[in-house]
Motif scaffolding. Sequence first.
Motif: not given
Length: 260
Positions: A132-138, A142-143, A223-224
């Motif tokens: 949902l945010e730029p720069g965050v990995p797929d 578990n996430d 953060q998640y």
Amino acid sequence: MARASGTAPTPSSRPVSRTVALRVLSAGVFALAGLIFWTSFDTAKGVDIRSDDPLPKLSDNIRAKNSRNAKLDAQVAAERQDVDRLASRGSGLAPAERARLAALDKAAGTAPITGPGLEVTLNDAPPNAVPLEPGVPDPQPNDLVIHQQDLQAVVNALWQGGAQGIRVMDQRLISTSAVRCVGNTLILQGRVYSPPYRITAVGDRAKLQKAIADSPAIQNYLQYVQAYGLGWKVAGDSKVTLPGYSGSVDLHDAKPVNTP
């Protein structure tokens, strides 16, 4: 070389014995096939044994066990109330002693408690969640699910904030309660729950909210929430009633095995 019988076999003796042997073998094969077919029919009870439709599903077993445990919990709670009422009548205790016992029940979590409270709800992210945010990995699998550490972080923060009592889902926590997760399900005091998970505490709402905000573990979880859409909701209530714990309060210790 002379033969023991002293006579040579007739031309038709070998074909006749072979025919008899083949007939016996064929009868045995058909008998074995019939036994297999009957066993298959008896096992399947007239349904396709390649399908798992007639077999009880694990989820159905879990729901059945949960329902049974819930009924047993209700029976235990009702019987405990009867025992406490009868014991109170015939105890001969002074009012001060009865008040002290009531305070101990409240502190132990075996008595209902009412007061202002806070409810925290955690939920898995959508299965097709994307960053949902730029720069965050797929996200990895578990996430996107609630873990035991997330539930424990909320419970610990609420205790740290001075909670007088805590309920997870529909069960009151006591000093021996263990919040455990297996896969993406919560196992609490013999019962299994699926998300969303609701944690309710009675206490000073301002202190409870501050304790949640100050928790490093919860900050990591948030953060998640921002990155992948994990569920998070905090709601206050001016009056919340938590039920008393109705299960066993006995302590069970692990004992070493005597080895020769």
